[in-house]
Design an enzyme around this catalytic site. Structure first.
Site, PDB file in Angstrom:
ATOM      1  N   HIS A 136       0.866  -1.204   0.050  1.00  0.00           N
ATOM      2  CA  HIS A 136      -0.188  -0.023  -0.073  1.00  0.00           C
ATOM      3  C   HIS A 136       0.935   1.205   0.101  1.00  0.00           C
ATOM      4  CE1 HIS A 136      -3.164  -2.682   1.714  1.00  0.00           C
ATOM      5  NE2 HIS A 136      -3.511  -2.435   0.499  1.00  0.00           N
ATOM      6  N   GLU A 158       2.041  -5.845  10.437  1.00  0.00           N
ATOM      7  CA  GLU A 158       1.501  -4.285  10.674  1.00  0.00           C
ATOM      8  C   GLU A 158       2.342  -3.609  11.719  1.00  0.00           C
ATOM      9  OE1 GLU A 158      -0.949  -2.885   8.933  1.00  0.00           O
ATOM     10  OE2 GLU A 158      -2.123  -4.634   8.122  1.00  0.00           O
TER      11      GLU A 158
END
Length: 462
Positions: free
Chosen positions: A85, A308
């Protein structure tokens, strides 16, 4: 005198390998940094591109190996992918720092790093979405806020929702029976995915990757498969539910390795969320279809988790050094996890390597296959297992293996060709001369009826 020379050489090497500065690197800066590391450590690195983005930017990979560009049998391959991303940028910067660190420590003869590089083939892709990153970086420079600015590629597609959906097949087969690994791609898959996704798919089909991590941002947790929930849809959305793989305990261990080696991930409370041990099953957190980590597990031999790593998707430059120090040990320890379980060669009786042999482990409904060189790698937790190797045209071979907590167990297979069974002799009716089958004599219906009547007993007068 020799001690002084040793100290001088150490300082000289340290000075020659200037550290990556703790700042954000645009595309041109990133390319320069990759080639800088390669120039500093040319004998253990290689820079290559797996393809181009929508805007034509290269998807570069930096490889570390004692024989760059060559697969050594029984040496496992591992990869890191960052910046999938475009606006989640910490992974990109961490992988640049990791590249410099591996080079520097190898030159300084840090035995842990020397052993890692010599025994492992490491592939580092700092940015899978360079187009999205440029959009996000430009927005940051103009102080334009937006949680999703730069997230997608230049075509506006979320790359982590763009891989072929293979979960549907495995969920069906788990219920009804069928293959449990290496699900084929749809015939029209290339027309359904973005250039970046297609490049990554071709990349992971070209290398026999064993272990992988995909670096993201927006939370602090180690996420493991499956990402797509098996639960039913509710109002158009797939219901969140824990959806484990057959290797659930192994994936939990891999996630915990990273979490507990990380500076604070294992504490659980981060970014307003709580994850016990700093890990989560992906589908238990939120269901995600067509993601990359599930695709790795279902289409290849690769076990991938999603990391993450920061609450802020685009952290300030002043925070990068702290983030690096918090992740450095975890990044190294995760790479080392590729050296566990079992590995070996699959050969025939003439010692020819057998590619695509299937390695099955009793009690775990997920198989792996041998690579083009005949070597296989199966990550396993410590324990005793029944392992079977099979290949078309060969008799299967089964062994009992005890796996320890440290080095992988070497388990070779030598398969014997199947002996074709002799077909049972079949009785041939009406066999005539020279093996010909003689046709039965055909009588007219009237003649058959008359013959039948003549055979019946005649009744006398009453």
């Amino acid at each position: 005198m020799s001690d002084l020379v040793s100290i001088f050489l150490h300082l000289l090497l340290f000075k020659l390998v200037a550290p990556v500065t703790f700042r954000h690197h645009r595309y041109d800066d990133l390319v320069r940094m990759l080639y800088k590391v390669h120039n500093e450590c040319p004998h253990i690195t290689r820079v290559y591109s797996i393809g181009r983005s929508v805007k034509g930017r290269h998807l570069y990979v930096l490889e570390f190996s004692d024989y760059p560009g060559i697969h050594e049998p029984l040496e496992p391959e591992v990869k890191y992918v960052g910046n999938m991303h475009g606006n989640e940028v910490l992974g990109r910067e961490l992988l640049l720092q990791l590249s410099e660190f591996l080079c520097e420590e190898f030159r300084n003869r840090n035995q842990r790093i020397v052993r890692l590089v010599e025994d492992t083939r490491i592939h580092i892709m700092p940015s899978m979405n360079p187009d999205g990153y440029e959009v996000a970086a430009a927005a940051q420079e103009r102080d334009i806020s937006g949680y999703l600015v730069g997230r997608n590629n230049a075509n506006g597609v979320d790359l982590n929702r763009n891989f072929p959906d293979l979960n549907t097949y495995i969920y069906y087969n788990e219920k009804n029976g069928g293959p449990n690994h290496h699900f084929p791609l749809p015939d029209n898959w290339k027309s359904q995915v973005e250039p970046e996704t297609q490049a990554v798919i071709q990349w992971i089909r070209s290398f026999n990757f064993v272990l992988s991590a995909n670096l993201h941002g927006g939370a602090v947790v180690a996420n493991y498969p499956y990402d797509k929930s098996l639960g039913h849809r509710v109002r158009g959305f797939r219901r969140t539910a824990n959806t484990p793989t057959p290797d659930d305990k192994l994936f939990q261990k891999l996630a915990k390795i990273y979490s507990y080696a990380h500076g604070w991930m294992h504490q659980g409370w981060n970014c307003g969320d709580y994850f016990p041990d700093g890990i989560t099953n992906g589908a238990s957190w939120y269901s995600l279809s067509k993601g990359m980590q599930d695709f790795n597990y279902l289409h290849t031999n690769c076990f991938e988790i999603t990391l993450e790593l920061s609450c802020d998707k685009f952290p300030l430059q002043g925070e990068l050094q702290r983030e690096w120090l918090g992740n450095r040990e975890a990044l190294i320890q995760f790479l080392e996890q590729v050296h566990q379980g079992i590995k070996g060669m699959v050969r025939d009786e003439n010692y020819n390597n057998l590619a695509d042999a299937v390695i099955s482990v009793g009690g775990i409904n997920h198989d792996v296959t041998s690579g083009a060189h005949g070597d296989y790698f199966r990550l396993l937790l410590p324990g005793t297992y029944t392992v079977t190797a099979t290949a078309p045209g060969f008799d299967p071979e089964t062994v009992s293996v005890t796996v320890g907590p440290a080095e992988p167990k070497l388990v070779n297979f030598q398969l014997k060709r199947s002996t074709p069974q002799a077909a049972p002799k079949r009785r041939i009716p009406n066999s005539g001369h020279r093996g010909r089958v003689l046709p039965k004599k055909v009588q007219p219906r009237a003649a058959r009826k008359k013959e039948t009547m003549m055979k019946q007993p005649q009744r006398g007068p009453a």
